[in-house]
Design an enzyme around this catalytic site. Structure first.
Site, PDB file in Angstrom:
ATOM      1  N   ASP A   1      85.484  23.486  24.189  1.00  0.00           N
ATOM      2  CA  ASP A   1      83.955  24.563  24.814  1.00  0.00           C
ATOM      3  C   ASP A   1      85.068  26.059  23.873  1.00  0.00           C
ATOM      4  OD1 ASP A   1      81.574  26.102  24.380  1.00  0.00           O
ATOM      5  OD2 ASP A   1      82.457  27.026  26.136  1.00  0.00           O
TER       6      ASP A   1
ATOM      7  N   THR B   1      80.696  28.818  19.643  1.00  0.00           N
ATOM      8  CA  THR B   1      82.052  29.484  20.297  1.00  0.00           C
ATOM      9  C   THR B   1      83.043  28.738  19.051  1.00  0.00           C
ATOM     10  OG1 THR B   1      82.337  27.876  21.661  1.00  0.00           O
ATOM     11  CG2 THR B   1      80.624  30.101  22.010  1.00  0.00           C
ATOM     12  N   THR B   2      83.428  27.596  18.880  1.00  0.00           N
ATOM     13  CA  THR B   2      84.537  27.796  18.526  1.00  0.00           C
ATOM     14  C   THR B   2      84.394  27.858  16.676  1.00  0.00           C
ATOM     15  OG1 THR B   2      84.190  25.631  19.680  1.00  0.00           O
ATOM     16  CG2 THR B   2      86.184  25.519  17.843  1.00  0.00           C
TER      17      THR B   2
ATOM     18  N   ASP C   1      75.161  24.996  27.274  1.00  0.00           N
ATOM     19  CA  ASP C   1      75.075  25.673  26.088  1.00  0.00           C
ATOM     20  C   ASP C   1      74.154  24.713  25.282  1.00  0.00           C
ATOM     21  OD1 ASP C   1      77.956  26.577  25.964  1.00  0.00           O
ATOM     22  OD2 ASP C   1      78.415  24.803  24.803  1.00  0.00           O
TER      23      ASP C   1
END
Length: 527
Positions: free
Chosen positions: A61, A94-95, A395
């Site tokens: 993550d 998020t990546t 998530d």
């Protein structure tokens, strides 16, 4: 006399210091983006992070990785903040947001090497962003919150890139948890504080369950054989101490007489018994005791009396859990024994201590007004898996929250990025001058997502991205990379979907961060 030709805005020569500062910022931010680029997608790799106290963390993550990295450069820290902002806004992607920011910074350095002024680049990127958001919105498919299947598909896509992707029950649990605490007809946001995640070692992730009620990972008090199962529970929550009163820190009591000392010792049990009787008189048969930092919230004597009065005691309740407990069982925190009354008690059908492979837990079920809160009991074979399961579940919950906020789904697998890239490239041809050139560079940078997805899946990225461009040019807007089959397929039919909010938020936040980095021409240290 010959007049001097006016210098156009494009003939921009950076001063040496400005150039060094910008280059330093771009290099630092791109280094961070490249470090987590390999974690993108279902076939992305995981990172093992070892903290200074030798604790190990395994995750892919983006926000979790960047949060735990020891970053020194201010521009690198900005990228970590970017991932955190995306985590707060959408909870997923998020990546992706860091990878997009890294690619845009790469485009920026090429444009500036050609002598284009940062102001022109930032204006053009704003234009390109607005066009990109329009394209994404036109691709989106509306979704209803009553359509549970679509919500599960979306949560599954989010979990596909996680360590725990092989467990299918987490997506269903995330969807059911959110649907339990909102009204699907009217909701436009979800308060994730209404969904509590409790971790308990032992079992596998398959054993993770959704509980309509409360779960405490503390055991019930067993002093003097107190009860461990109560039906038709009346639950009291106290914030005072069930022990003998003590003086303030700097005070002393000197007793110089044995008779008086005896009297003091005899008064203590009498006082505690009187308090316990008041609790029993109100009809309370389950007592939750808030953790005290100054002295023991309960002592052996009070636990003994409560056990004799058949009152189940759960001690060391954390202060931050008080609001959640009150909302769930409908009790009111009691700060003084004199205000202990029946109307301040909560109700539940059953409170019982349940054995697990790693000790015992207390479950409170059968609450009178379900639908306000739920508890998810996460299970896992070791601490690393359990922590990752908790992050993955968070998530998935955030993805469902994104769908509640903006009720649109969009294809995954690099399809939206390629479509945006093509449409923005076409849009750049309608513009003139340097702006057109910068907008095209923005569009090309977005191809980093499908390129990285293919690269991480062990496919040939250039041929895959070329084929993907070709499909989209033919009008197949939902064609994306199917990393499981290693081919280009209609990704919407393969159920690889994500909320529109995740994509729009990622593009907006990445572009804003890049523009902010562009505007920095000096770094000064404060006194």
């Amino acid at each position: 006399m010959a007049t001097k030709a006016p210098v156009s805005r494009s003939d921009f020569n950076e001063k040496e210091k400005e150039k060094d500062v910008r280059t330093s910022n771009i290099v630092a931010a791109r280094a961070v983006a490249d470090a987590i680029r390999t974690s993108l997608g279902p076939k992305g790799m995981d990172k093992m992070i070892i903290s200074p106290n030798k604790e190990v963390l395994i995750s892919n993550d983006g926000a979790t990785i960047l949060q735990n990295l020891d970053l020194k450069h201010p521009a690198a820290k900005m990228l970590a903040e970017l991932a955190k902002a995306q985590d707060i806004e959408a909870g997923d992607g998020t990546t992706s947001v860091c990878v997009i920011a890294g690619a845009l910074l790469g485009a920026v350095s090429q444009l500036m090497a050609k002598g284009i002024h940062p102001s022109i680049i930032s204006e053009s990127f704003h234009l390109a962003l607005n066009k990109s958001l329009d394209v994404l919105t036109s691709m989106a498919v509306p979704v209803s919150l009553t359509d549970r299947t679509s919500l599960v598909k979306s949560a599954t896509t989010s979990l596909n890139s996680k360590v725990v992707s092989q467990y299918t029950n987490l997506a269903s649990i995330a969807v059911d948890a959110v649907l339990n605490v909102i009204n699907p007809a009217t909701a436009n946001n979800v308060n994730l504080k209404d969904i509590k995640l409790i971790k308990k070692l032992g079992g596998t992730i398959e054993d993770t369950e959704l509980v309509q009620g409360l779960v405490f990972d503390q055991t019930a008090s067993h002093t003097a054989g107190g009860p461990t199962r109560i039906q038709n529970a009346k639950i009291g929550l106290i914030q005072f101490c069930l022990s003998a009163p003590k003086t303030y820190m700097d005070n002393n009591i000197v007793v110089g007489d044995y008779a008086k000392m005896d009297k003091v010792i005899k008064e203590e049990p009498k006082l505690i018994l009187e308090m316990c009787r008041k609790i029993q008189k109100s009809g309370c048969n389950v007592l939750l005791v808030q953790k005290s930092i100054l002295r023991d919230a309960v002592n052996e004597l009070s636990l003994h009396y409560l056990a004799k009065l058949k009152i189940l005691v759960i001690k060391d309740i954390e202060r931050e859990d008080i609001e959640f407990i009150c909302t769930t069982v409908g009790c009111t925190p009691i700060a003084n024994i004199d205000s202990f009354s029946p109307e301040k008690l909560g109700k539940a059908d059953l409170v019982e201590e349940v054995g697990t492979s790693d000790g015992k837990i207390v479950k409170i079920t059968g609450i009178p007004n379900p639908g306000k809160t739920v508890t998810v009991l996460c299970r896992g074979s070791n601490k690393l898996v359990l922590d990752e399961a908790e992050r993955s579940l968070h998530d998935a919950l955030c993805v469902i929250r994104s769908l509640v906020k903006k009720k649109f789904l969009i294809a995954g697998g690099g399809a939206p990025e390629i479509q945006v890239s093509q449409q923005v490239t076409a849009f750049s041809k309608t513009l003139t001058g340097m702006t057109s050139y910068c907008v095209r560079a923005y569009a090309e940078a977005l191809e980093i997502i499908p390129y990285t997805l293919a690269e991480n899946a062990g496919l040939h990225p250039i041929s895959i991205v070329t084929e993907l461009r070709n499909k989209h040019a033919q009008g197949e807007i939902n064609s994306g990379i199917n990393v499981r089959k290693g081919a280009i397929t209609n990704i919407l039919q393969e159920n690889v979907v994500q909320p529109l909010l995740v994509s729009t938020s990622a593009l907006s936040l990445a572009t804003e961060t890049v523009i902010m980095l562009l505007k920095i021409d000096d770094i000064a240290t404060a006194r």
